[in-house]
Design an enzyme around this catalytic site. Structure first.
Site, PDB file in Angstrom:
ATOM      1  N   ASP A  37       3.576 -30.903 -11.740  1.00 34.69           N
ATOM      2  CA  ASP A  37       3.926 -30.106 -13.406  1.00 34.69           C
ATOM      3  C   ASP A  37       2.947 -30.913 -14.171  1.00 34.69           C
ATOM      4  O   ASP A  37       2.426 -31.865 -14.195  1.00 34.69           O
ATOM      5  CB  ASP A  37       4.946 -30.593 -13.365  1.00 34.69           C
ATOM      6  CG  ASP A  37       5.392 -32.658 -13.830  1.00 34.69           C
ATOM      7  OD1 ASP A  37       5.163 -32.508 -15.155  1.00 34.69           O
ATOM      8  OD2 ASP A  37       5.747 -32.793 -12.853  1.00 34.69           O
ATOM      9  N   GLY A  97       3.102 -36.942 -13.036  1.00 33.02           N
ATOM     10  CA  GLY A  97       3.621 -36.352 -12.998  1.00 33.02           C
ATOM     11  C   GLY A  97       2.317 -35.163 -11.838  1.00 33.02           C
ATOM     12  O   GLY A  97       1.924 -35.956 -11.264  1.00 33.02           O
ATOM     13  N   GLU A  98       1.843 -34.083 -12.051  1.00 34.90           N
ATOM     14  CA  GLU A  98       0.786 -32.970 -11.338  1.00 34.90           C
ATOM     15  C   GLU A  98       1.498 -33.285  -9.994  1.00 34.90           C
ATOM     16  O   GLU A  98       0.361 -32.624  -9.621  1.00 34.90           O
ATOM     17  CB  GLU A  98      -0.351 -33.910 -11.612  1.00 34.90           C
ATOM     18  CG  GLU A  98      -0.571 -34.379 -12.490  1.00 34.90           C
ATOM     19  CD  GLU A  98      -2.508 -34.786 -13.097  1.00 34.90           C
ATOM     20  OE1 GLU A  98      -2.813 -34.666 -12.105  1.00 34.90           O
ATOM     21  OE2 GLU A  98      -2.775 -35.286 -13.842  1.00 34.90           O
ATOM     22  N   GLY A  99       2.257 -33.873  -9.456  1.00 34.25           N
ATOM     23  CA  GLY A  99       2.334 -33.777  -7.926  1.00 34.25           C
ATOM     24  C   GLY A  99       1.786 -35.297  -7.446  1.00 34.25           C
ATOM     25  O   GLY A  99       1.377 -35.389  -6.236  1.00 34.25           O
TER      26      GLY A  99
END
Length: 348
Positions: free
Chosen positions: A173, A315-317
């Site tokens: 995300d 976040g971001e993966g």
């Protein structure tokens, strides 16, 4: 009432193959259980692939769902809203943590703009639903048409990746303010008081934390009205990015494709995806235990055990991709270690 997305029944992982994997683990040249969780992880993958020994992942794929949130105007983040669009460009240029960690893990990255507040390239904005989302403490995040479009977009993105050969998906995300709607969803669905779910997000100070807690409290009042309708909850309190993540996670399970979950934003989507497609959680593996207080609540609610606990909250993966090399190692151990018979080693 929102439209029922009507996900098909989620298939079960292959229990017979799971048992075969456990039996193979007992035949490998090591004391049974001596590789700890790595043995469990290898068995988990085998049951999802439906084959023992499992195959190393041929095309692991990280998909980052990007979107802005109107609630950011309340000053709930340490960063201004324009950072979302700037970070999307950074992802595309290969300069973010997700890019480095994906490269390290042998994965590739796709960025999808669902609700970024600025224009982005056509390559990533095909599924864009709108610019930003409503201010969820006073209005709905989305309209009924928009929430339906976002869920459909997530399903389509999962299909696109799986049809292109992805055999492991990583959900990520990006969006300034996105931990605020995530906290609302997590607090509501786990029955937790708002102050117990509010984290530091991007590294907020005490005053910002108090504003964020008050915003989540007010947004929860609106969310409680639709607690029994998962789609209406997404419409009221989420945003196009989280709604699309929900459709993505549910559809991956329907398509028998394992997913590595990341932190609280993906976790919030996972809570609702399990409501829309019961049993979907059997196809998800928690990459890490987020340092955000909502992270452990999600894992407990979904009965998932994280691979890593490194105090990550980016976040971001990023947390999921950090765990991916360990998952790959677990698969290779189960598939490539010699058995006692093959190695001519005496068993116990």
């Amino acid at each position: 009432m929102s439209t029922d997305p009507a996900f098909p029944t989620v298939p079960e992982p292959d229990d017979e193959v799971r048992q075969q994997a456990r039996e193979r683990q007992a035949q490998l040249t090591k004391p049974v259980g001596s590789l700890g969780r790595l043995e469990e992880l290898g068995t988990w993958v085998a049951a999802r692939q439906g084959v023992c020994p499992p195959r190393p992942f041929a095309r692991p794929r990280a998909v980052v769902f990007a979107g802005d949130h109107g609630i950011a105007q309340h000053g709930v983040s340490a960063y201004p809203a324009e950072v979302t669009g700037q970070m999307v460009r950074n992802f595309l240029d290969g300069g973010a943590a997700v890019n480095v960690l994906a490269d390290n893990a042998g994965a590739t990255v796709r960025v999808v703009d669902l609700a970024v507040a600025v224009d982005t390239s056509e390559a990533i904005s095909t599924h864009k639903v709108r610019r930003s989302s409503g201010v969820i403490d006073r209005e709905d995040a989305l309209t009924e048409d928009e929430v339906d479009a976002a869920i459909r977009a997530g399903r389509t993105i999962a299909d696109e990746e799986i049809d292109s050969g992805a055999d492991l998906l990583v959900a990520g995300d990006m969006g300034i303010g996105n931990t605020t709607p995530a906290a609302v969803l997590i607090a509501l669905l786990t029955g937790t008081e708002p102050v117990a779910v509010v984290g530091r997000g991007t590294g907020i100070d005490d005053n910002t934390w108090m504003r964020k807690a008050a915003t989540i409290r007010d947004a929860l009042r609106r969310a409680r009205r639709v607690i029994d309708d998962p789609v209406a909850l997404l419409r009221t309190s989420a945003g196009a990015d989280i709604a699309a993540l929900t459709g993505f996670l549910a559809q991956a399970a329907v398509r028998r494709t394992p997913v590595l979950l990341d932190g609280v934003v993906v976790g919030a989507a996972a809570l609702i995806a399990e409501e829309l497609a019961p049993g979907a959680r059997q196809w998800w593996l928690a990459g890490h235990r987020s340092a955000e207080p909502g992270g452990p609540l999600v894992l407990e609610h979904l009965d998932l055990t994280a691979v890593l606990d490194l105090d990550m909250r980016l976040g971001e993966g990023s947390g999921a991709l950090t765990a991916l090399p360990l998952l790959t190692a677990a698969v290779r151990l189960l598939g490539e270690m010699a058995t006692f018979a093959e190695a001519g080693v005496s068993g116990s």
